[in-house]
Design a protein around this motif. Structure first.
Motif, PDB file in Angstrom:
ATOM      1  N   LYS A 174       0.843  -1.192   0.000  1.00  0.00           N
ATOM      2  CA  LYS A 174       0.000   0.000   0.000  1.00  0.00           C
ATOM      3  C   LYS A 174       0.882   1.247   0.000  1.00  0.00           C
ATOM      4  N   GLU A 258      -8.820   5.412  -3.193  1.00  0.00           N
ATOM      5  CA  GLU A 258     -10.102   4.734  -3.421  1.00  0.00           C
ATOM      6  C   GLU A 258      -9.945   3.612  -4.439  1.00  0.00           C
ATOM      7  N   GLN A 261      -8.306   0.544  -2.866  1.00  0.00           N
ATOM      8  CA  GLN A 261      -9.279  -0.265  -2.126  1.00  0.00           C
ATOM      9  C   GLN A 261     -10.181  -1.045  -3.078  1.00  0.00           C
ATOM     10  N   ASN A 265     -10.885  -5.057  -3.341  1.00  0.00           N
ATOM     11  CA  ASN A 265     -12.272  -5.528  -3.241  1.00  0.00           C
ATOM     12  C   ASN A 265     -12.662  -6.442  -4.400  1.00  0.00           C
TER      13      ASN A 265
END
Length: 280
Positions: A174, A258, A261, A265
């Motif tokens: 990340k 965003e 993520q 997902n």
């Protein structure tokens, strides 16, 4: 599917991609529309993937210098495509962040110069690869290699690509955006392999679209990373304080987070492909 059908399916796909390339190239020459440029690059990448796939699965260099020539053509459009993506994004945000007007003007000028340069390249007689693709296809029809390809070879090659992709995903950190970019390259390779053999393995189209969506997400992460670097370079070039774009930079960073993520997902789609190939 027997070996003869495998050969016919691969050659049929090459015919389809070759015609798509010719159509897209004509559209670019006529309009230089950003969508047309995108479609041309995609058609070149798909042919590149197919040619590379055949070399790899046959374990011989049937393509000779064709892959190198395709790579050169793709590279010529990369900078313009990146510029046009940034322009589109800035136009959407300009009402909210009026401070980006000067950056947009700079990019529009850059786009104009790049188009002028590319138009000259497109008019050169050796730019169009249509003849090279046709010659390659003719040679491919005569090679004995495609007559020897087994379904086990097809599945094993796809599994190897997926395993390589999973290795790169495991190394993603990340905030370390170069790791996302490297992963995107491996994901792109896997996606194009599955596209190449989708008629052979009867892959579910909706599952392939989810892989494409995952690639798009990683592409957007890279676009935001390039934009942030562009802002830094623009400020240095114009001797502007980066703080002028502080609000916009924060907005772009947030959008990138965003997308990070969103990537995680949607990663479970690779589990499907793992099981699909393993149980084939």
């Amino acid at each position: 599917m027997d070996t003869n059908n495998i050969k016919n399916t691969l050659i049929k796909r090459l015919t389809f991609l070759r015609k798509a390339y010719e159509s897209n190239l004509k559209l670019v020459v006529d309009t230089f529309d950003d969508e047309a440029i995108h479609d041309l690059r995609v058609s070149l990448r798909r042919i590149q993937a197919l040619v590379s796939y055949i070399d790899e699965i046959c374990n011989e260099n049937i393509s000779l210098n064709l892959l190198k020539d395709i790579k050169i053509r793709i590279k010529k459009f990369n900078k313009l495509r990146d510029t046009q993506v940034q322009i589109q994004f800035l136009i959407k945000q300009i009402k909210k962040f009026t401070e980006i007007v000067d950056l947009l003007v700079f990019l529009k000028k850059s786009e104009k110069k790049q188009i002028k340069k590319l138009k000259k390249a497109l008019n050169l007689p050796d730019f169009d690869l249509s003849g090279d693709f046709f010659f390659y296809q003719t040679k491919l029809q005569q090679t004995s290699c495609l007559n020897l390809i087994q379904m086990d070879d097809i599945i094993k090659n796809a599994q190897n690509s997926l395993n390589e992709l999973k290795t790169f995903i495991a190394m993603v950190e990340k905030g370390k955006y170069e790791t996302y970019h490297k992963t995107r390259i491996k994901l792109k390779k896997f996606r194009y392999i599955i596209e190449t053999i989708e008629e052979i393995i009867l892959s579910p189209n909706e599952k392939l679209k989810k892989v494409q969506n995952l690639q798009t997400i990683l592409g957007e992460i890279q676009d935001f990373t390039v934009l942030l670097s562009l802002i830094d370079n623009f400020c240095q070039r114009e001797n502007i304080e980066v703080s002028k774009f502080a609000d916009f930079v924060e907005f772009v960073q947030q959008k990138r987070e965003e997308k990070e993520q969103e990537f995680w997902n949607n990663i479970e789609i690779l589990e499907f492909w793992d099981n699909f190939l393993m149980n084939y």
